[in-house]
Design an enzyme around this catalytic site. Structure first.
Site, short mmCIF file in Angstrom:
data_model
loop_
_atom_site.label_atom_id
_atom_site.label_comp_id
_atom_site.label_asym_id
_atom_site.label_seq_id
_atom_site.Cartn_x
_atom_site.Cartn_y
_atom_site.Cartn_z
N ASP A 1 65.34 74.53 35.77
CA ASP A 1 64.78 73.65 36.65
C ASP A 1 65.52 73.34 38.07
OD1 ASP A 1 62.46 73.49 34.99
OD2 ASP A 1 63.78 72.06 33.91
N HIS B 1 58.60 77.93 37.26
CA HIS B 1 59.15 78.03 38.76
C HIS B 1 58.02 77.41 39.74
CE1 HIS B 1 62.13 81.24 37.43
NE2 HIS B 1 62.20 80.14 36.83
N ARG C 1 56.31 67.57 30.99
CA ARG C 1 57.36 66.40 30.12
C ARG C 1 58.35 65.78 31.14
NH1 ARG C 1 59.82 69.68 24.93
NH2 ARG C 1 60.19 71.34 26.34
N GLY D 1 68.78 73.20 50.03
CA GLY D 1 67.31 72.81 50.21
C GLY D 1 67.33 71.35 50.49
N VAL D 2 66.30 71.01 51.33
CA VAL D 2 66.26 69.72 51.72
C VAL D 2 64.77 69.00 51.77
CG1 VAL D 2 68.15 69.35 53.36
CG2 VAL D 2 66.16 70.36 54.22
P1 GDP Z 1 63.14 76.42 38.79
O1 GDP Z 1 62.36 76.63 37.44
O2 GDP Z 1 64.51 76.70 38.72
O3 GDP Z 1 62.31 77.39 39.71
O4 GDP Z 1 62.78 74.75 39.18
P2 GDP Z 1 61.22 74.10 39.24
O5 GDP Z 1 60.44 74.89 40.00
O6 GDP Z 1 61.09 73.84 37.71
O7 GDP Z 1 61.78 72.70 39.68
C1 GDP Z 1 62.13 72.70 41.05
C2 GDP Z 1 61.37 71.56 41.70
O8 GDP Z 1 61.95 71.26 42.82
C3 GDP Z 1 59.99 72.13 42.23
O9 GDP Z 1 58.87 71.14 42.13
C4 GDP Z 1 60.16 72.40 43.89
O10 GDP Z 1 59.16 72.63 44.61
C5 GDP Z 1 61.24 71.42 44.17
N1 GDP Z 1 62.14 71.64 45.17
C6 GDP Z 1 62.91 72.92 45.05
N2 GDP Z 1 63.89 72.83 46.00
C7 GDP Z 1 63.55 71.47 46.52
C8 GDP Z 1 64.50 70.89 47.60
O11 GDP Z 1 65.37 71.36 48.13
N3 GDP Z 1 64.03 69.50 47.70
C9 GDP Z 1 63.07 68.98 46.84
N4 GDP Z 1 62.71 67.81 47.35
N5 GDP Z 1 62.23 69.57 46.04
C10 GDP Z 1 62.68 70.95 45.84
#
Ligand code: GDP
Length: 426
Positions: free
Chosen positions: A15, A43, A304, A413-414
């Site tokens: 995540d 994702h 969850r 990432g911001v």
């Molecule tokens: P993954 O399984 O590694 O792809 O991660 P997830 O998708 O489960 O979780 C990442 C969450 O963080 C998602 O809701 C993304 O939209 C969000 N996200 C990713 N990069 C950033 C970021 O730089 N800032 C913020 N605020 N949210 C982000």
């Protein structure tokens, strides 16, 4: 993207925001491939088409010029895959560029039931699985009684295999767990329907990969979870049943290891974990709730609440080393925008001793974090366009993490949108 074969892996417990990075990198990729796992991870991708939660399909699917492959190392639940494809089509994404390795394994309905009852039976060692049948599907693969995707195209093969499989699984389900047995006829009928629907997507990936490598096509291999959940290198037994590492990518995608020339480890600016297992920097109660809320840390697959905590440099350094990460993509820096102080775990204390290398999970469980407290920046970073736009303390935080993890930064990432990524061209 100049490197021809890039692997993207998580460096914490999953995540980390891999989906967003893969979506971004897939813009310049010819092939995007999942190499392990199944629909147990989610994702999240936010791009011009909208917001998507992908569980099985590679995040490169939004680039119609990119051939997307579910690799040999994956396990696939056909109804879940068909539903995900339907969902994409409804939002205007064709999915015609998705193919499945004929050697990938099938998650069958009995795997899901076994997953649920077996996890309860593990007691203190329960993994808190998503109940999607991933572990039992891999168990059957290793036991050499699994159904492969190609088998869905042959009634004779299905019937012969199902006799052997159900003899075993129905005995376990009825005798040990008091469940109803599965009906062979129904499973065969359903499997043939899935096979018919997926037939045009089922391919032998070997010639495709050979040709892609020969012609210098840009390939992106998308990992799920992280080495902390790796069957060999993770917090065993609180792990997944496959290898979400760069080495696992070579095996699961069928690519010679020496052809992989970029390995990007994705790390969140803090930590989160779903399920059980050691996590020394975990924040409990109000502090944890605050970070979870700002970071929106709720599972993409299950909803969850995720366990959250400060950045653990011991964990990320270990994972970066196991993978041989050539760079780190730091995500969700903006989530820390409001904090006045940000602790970073630089080592552990165990029985009075200082530990800097990740210990055995049994010891890890009892470790206390040693923190270095860095000043926060208390300014929004969300509209930053480049590293130079970030406040001084945010840059100092990033710099300290790179020193601790011993890998350079690929991007920051911001914000959740694809465009909220500051690439440092590492
Ligand atoms: P993954 O399984 O590694 O792809 O991660 P997830 O998708 O489960 O979780 C990442 C969450 O963080 C998602 O809701 C993304 O939209 C969000 N996200 C990713 N990069 C950033 C970021 O730089 N800032 C913020 N605020 N949210 C982000």
């Amino acid at each position: 993207m100049t490197e021809s074969v890039t692997v993207v892996v998580g460096t914490q417990w999953g995540d980390e925001g891999k989906g967003k990075l893969v979506d971004l990198l897939s813009n310049g990729a010819d092939v995007c491939m999942r190499f392990q796992g199944g629909g147990n991870a989610g994702h999240t991708v936010v791009n011009a088409y909208g917001e998507f939660k992908l569980h099985l399909i590679p995040c490169g699917i939004f680039n119609s010029d990119c051939t997307c492959i579910m690799g040999t190392g994956t396990v696939i639940d056909p109804p879940a895959l068909l539903e995900e494809l339907d969902g994409l089509a409804k939002q205007g994404v064709s999915g015609a560029n998705l193919f499945i390795s004929d050697r990938a394994h099938v998650v069958m309905p009995y795997h899901k039931l076994l997953d649920q009852v077996e996890d309860v039976a593990r007691g203190a060692y329960r993994v808190d699985t998503t109940g999607r049948g991933i572990g039992p599907a891999y168990t059957d693969k290793v036991a050499r009684i699994g159904i492969r995707i190609h088998d869905l195209l042959s009634e004779d093969v299905l019937r012969a295999k199902m006799d052997i499989i159900l003899h075993h699984h129905n005995s376990v389900l009825t005798t040990i767990y008091g469940q109803q047995p599965f009906d062979k006829e129904q499973l065969v009928v359903d499997s043939l329907v899935w096979g018919k629907k997926l037939k045009t997507r089922i391919i032998d990936t070997v010639p495709l990969i050979r040709s892609a490598l020969k012609t210098g096509k840009r390939m992106l291999l998308e990992g799920q979870l992280s080495a902390m959940k790796d069957i060999d290198w993770g917090s065993y037994p609180f792990v997944t049943s496959s290898s979400p590492t760069a080495a696992g990518a070579a095996v699961g995608a069928g690519i010679p290891p020496y052809r992989i020339n970029r390995i990007i480890g994705v790390a969140k600016a803090y930590s989160s974990q779903v399920g059980t297992g050691p996590m020394p920097t975990e924040l409990k109660h109000a502090q944890g709730d605050a970070l979870r809320e700002v970071g929106a840390e709720f599972g993409a697959t299950t909803g969850r609440p995720r366990r959250v905590g400060w950045f653990d440099a011991v964990v990320t350094r270990y994972v970066a080393e196991i993978n041989g990460c050539t760079a780190i993509a730091l995500t969700k820096l903006d989530v820390l925008d409001t904090f006045s102080e940000i602790p970073v775990c630089i080592a552990y204390k165990y029985k009075g001793e200082l530990i800097e290398d990740l210990p055995n999970p049994v010891i890890h469980e009892q470790c206390e974090p040693v923190y270095e407290v860095l000043p926060g920046w208390q300014t929004s970073t969300r509209s930053a366009q480049s590293l130079q736009d970030l406040p001084y303390n945010a840059r100092a935080y990033i710099e300290r993490l790179t020193e601790l993890v011993q890998a350079p930064i690929h991007s920051i990432g911001v914000g959740p949108h694809r465009s909220q990524t500051l690439i440092t061209h590492c």
